[in-house]
Motif scaffolding. Sequence first.
Motif, PDB file in Angstrom:
ATOM      1  N   SER A 124      17.919  73.901  24.076  1.00 40.15           N
ATOM      2  CA  SER A 124      18.550  73.070  25.105  1.00 40.15           C
ATOM      3  C   SER A 124      17.649  72.919  26.317  1.00 40.15           C
ATOM      4  N   ARG A 125      17.892  71.855  27.091  1.00 41.28           N
ATOM      5  CA  ARG A 125      17.159  71.604  28.335  1.00 41.28           C
ATOM      6  C   ARG A 125      18.160  71.504  29.478  1.00 41.28           C
ATOM      7  N   VAL A 126      17.978  72.315  30.505  1.00 42.92           N
ATOM      8  CA  VAL A 126      18.867  72.246  31.666  1.00 42.92           C
ATOM      9  C   VAL A 126      18.374  71.151  32.607  1.00 42.92           C
ATOM     10  N   ALA A 127      19.299  70.578  33.359  1.00 45.42           N
ATOM     11  CA  ALA A 127      18.956  69.541  34.323  1.00 45.42           C
ATOM     12  C   ALA A 127      18.213  70.153  35.508  1.00 45.42           C
ATOM     13  N   PRO A 128      17.409  69.355  36.233  1.00 49.81           N
ATOM     14  CA  PRO A 128      16.657  69.888  37.373  1.00 49.81           C
ATOM     15  C   PRO A 128      17.547  70.533  38.442  1.00 49.81           C
ATOM     16  N   ASP A 129      18.779  70.014  38.620  1.00 47.48           N
ATOM     17  CA  ASP A 129      19.671  70.574  39.641  1.00 47.48           C
ATOM     18  C   ASP A 129      20.721  71.505  39.042  1.00 47.48           C
ATOM     19  N   TRP A 130      20.458  72.007  37.860  1.00 46.58           N
ATOM     20  CA  TRP A 130      21.420  72.848  37.135  1.00 46.58           C
ATOM     21  C   TRP A 130      21.888  74.044  37.957  1.00 46.58           C
ATOM     22  N   LEU A 131      20.970  74.796  38.509  1.00 46.60           N
ATOM     23  CA  LEU A 131      21.336  75.975  39.294  1.00 46.60           C
ATOM     24  C   LEU A 131      21.978  75.598  40.620  1.00 46.60           C
ATOM     25  N   VAL A 132      21.464  74.566  41.252  1.00 47.58           N
ATOM     26  CA  VAL A 132      22.015  74.123  42.537  1.00 47.58           C
ATOM     27  C   VAL A 132      23.480  73.734  42.384  1.00 47.58           C
ATOM     28  N   GLN A 133      23.792  72.993  41.346  1.00 47.98           N
ATOM     29  CA  GLN A 133      25.175  72.558  41.130  1.00 47.98           C
ATOM     30  C   GLN A 133      26.095  73.746  40.863  1.00 47.98           C
ATOM     31  N   GLN A 134      25.622  74.731  40.140  1.00 47.25           N
ATOM     32  CA  GLN A 134      26.430  75.930  39.900  1.00 47.25           C
ATOM     33  C   GLN A 134      26.797  76.616  41.217  1.00 47.25           C
ATOM     34  N   ARG A 135      25.805  76.811  42.060  1.00 47.03           N
ATOM     35  CA  ARG A 135      26.014  77.571  43.288  1.00 47.03           C
ATOM     36  C   ARG A 135      26.917  76.833  44.271  1.00 47.03           C
ATOM     37  N   ARG A 136      26.912  75.505  44.218  1.00 49.39           N
ATOM     38  CA  ARG A 136      27.760  74.720  45.116  1.00 49.39           C
ATOM     39  C   ARG A 136      29.248  74.875  44.807  1.00 49.39           C
ATOM     40  N   MET A 144      19.094  87.458  43.805  1.00 45.16           N
ATOM     41  CA  MET A 144      18.255  86.823  42.795  1.00 45.16           C
ATOM     42  C   MET A 144      19.133  86.197  41.709  1.00 45.16           C
ATOM     43  N   ILE A 145      18.732  85.026  41.241  1.00 43.89           N
ATOM     44  CA  ILE A 145      19.378  84.362  40.121  1.00 43.89           C
ATOM     45  C   ILE A 145      18.608  84.700  38.850  1.00 43.89           C
ATOM     46  N   GLY A 146      19.325  85.059  37.807  1.00 38.32           N
ATOM     47  CA  GLY A 146      18.692  85.328  36.528  1.00 38.32           C
ATOM     48  C   GLY A 146      19.125  84.311  35.486  1.00 38.32           C
ATOM     49  N   ILE A 147      18.176  83.783  34.741  1.00 44.99           N
ATOM     50  CA  ILE A 147      18.465  82.866  33.634  1.00 44.99           C
ATOM     51  C   ILE A 147      18.206  83.603  32.328  1.00 44.99           C
ATOM     52  N   VAL A 148      19.193  83.614  31.438  1.00 44.27           N
ATOM     53  CA  VAL A 148      19.095  84.301  30.154  1.00 44.27           C
ATOM     54  C   VAL A 148      19.010  83.255  29.040  1.00 44.27           C
ATOM     55  N   ILE A 149      17.953  83.337  28.231  1.00 41.47           N
ATOM     56  CA  ILE A 149      17.764  82.397  27.128  1.00 41.47           C
ATOM     57  C   ILE A 149      17.495  83.189  25.849  1.00 41.47           C
ATOM     58  N   PRO A 150      18.504  83.359  24.993  1.00 40.66           N
ATOM     59  CA  PRO A 150      18.255  84.016  23.707  1.00 40.66           C
ATOM     60  C   PRO A 150      17.517  83.067  22.765  1.00 40.66           C
ATOM     61  N   ALA A 151      16.660  83.605  21.925  1.00 37.75           N
ATOM     62  CA  ALA A 151      15.881  82.768  21.014  1.00 37.75           C
ATOM     63  C   ALA A 151      15.684  83.480  19.683  1.00 37.75           C
ATOM     64  N   HIS A 152      16.041  82.798  18.611  1.00 38.31           N
ATOM     65  CA  HIS A 152      15.754  83.294  17.262  1.00 38.31           C
ATOM     66  C   HIS A 152      15.008  82.196  16.510  1.00 38.31           C
ATOM     67  N   ASN A 153      13.701  82.362  16.374  1.00 35.32           N
ATOM     68  CA  ASN A 153      12.857  81.376  15.684  1.00 35.32           C
ATOM     69  C   ASN A 153      13.041  79.974  16.265  1.00 35.32           C
ATOM     70  N   PRO A 158      15.402  83.513  44.958  1.00 32.48           N
ATOM     71  CA  PRO A 158      14.403  83.582  43.878  1.00 32.48           C
ATOM     72  C   PRO A 158      15.093  83.548  42.525  1.00 32.48           C
ATOM     73  N   VAL A 159      14.353  83.129  41.511  1.00 34.16           N
ATOM     74  CA  VAL A 159      14.890  83.000  40.155  1.00 34.16           C
ATOM     75  C   VAL A 159      13.952  83.700  39.177  1.00 34.16           C
ATOM     76  N   ARG A 160      14.533  84.475  38.252  1.00 33.67           N
ATOM     77  CA  ARG A 160      13.762  85.053  37.153  1.00 33.67           C
ATOM     78  C   ARG A 160      14.332  84.535  35.839  1.00 33.67           C
ATOM     79  N   SER A 185      22.152  88.773  41.076  1.00 44.33           N
ATOM     80  CA  SER A 185      23.531  88.681  41.561  1.00 44.33           C
ATOM     81  C   SER A 185      24.268  87.504  40.944  1.00 44.33           C
ATOM     82  N   TRP A 186      23.521  86.576  40.359  1.00 42.08           N
ATOM     83  CA  TRP A 186      24.108  85.428  39.656  1.00 42.08           C
ATOM     84  C   TRP A 186      23.341  85.242  38.351  1.00 42.08           C
ATOM     85  N   LEU A 187      24.072  85.053  37.249  1.00 44.55           N
ATOM     86  CA  LEU A 187      23.469  84.912  35.932  1.00 44.55           C
ATOM     87  C   LEU A 187      23.794  83.539  35.371  1.00 44.55           C
TER      88      LEU A 187
END
Length: 214
Positions: free
Chosen positions: A93-105, A1-10, A34-36, A84-86
């Motif tokens: 910020s806004r990530v690109a649509p292929d952001w995760l795909v490019q990382q894994r490649r 599973m891929i996990g996306i971490v987004i910290p947010a303060h206000n 899968p992605v969470r 297994s991947w963070l």
Amino acid sequence: MIGIVIPAHNEEQYLDQCLDAALTAAAHPELDEPVRILVVLDSCSDGSASIAANYPVDVLSVCAHNVGLARAAGVEWLLSHGASWLACSDADSRVAPDWLVQQRRLNADMVCGTVQIAEWGDLGEALQARYHSAYHARDGHRHIHGANLSFSASAYRHAGGFKMLPVNEDVQLVAAFERIGARIAWSCLPQVYTSARLDCRARGGFGDYLKSLL
């Protein structure tokens, strides 16, 4: 599973577009995992919690006023749920649509990506020119952004994880990966679009860097 971490303060001003983009990246047809998505609400007193509740994402609340702690807590939560991947980004910020795909490649232990300013607003052309003269959006760059940083779970554990720093927690983690001899890809392929706001959430962060160019 891929996990996306987004910290947010206000972050009620930006969180909608951030989560829309993250969900688009998570649904990319070339992903075979899968992605969470986890939003770490750190000491929020605005509408950030209500916004996050409108999306199919997980939410973790902390009271630290510390981005290093928020990122560390988010990563640990996702690791405990089988990631297994963070992949780390920021709420403005806004990530690109292929952001995760490019990382894994890239087949690396860590990927340090670049950022683009989404909108310069009232910041003048002189500041923009100074910024671009010092920024190298190409493979082999040496820029470090918490808004575009990803890594394997095993290497993260080996490196010792994020420290509870109020700023430069991303720089600290990259240095830890370098110390253990991890494979680090300095790539411009995973793209993130970030804000040019000067009222930065962490003193000494990206917003203060932009102020220094004024």
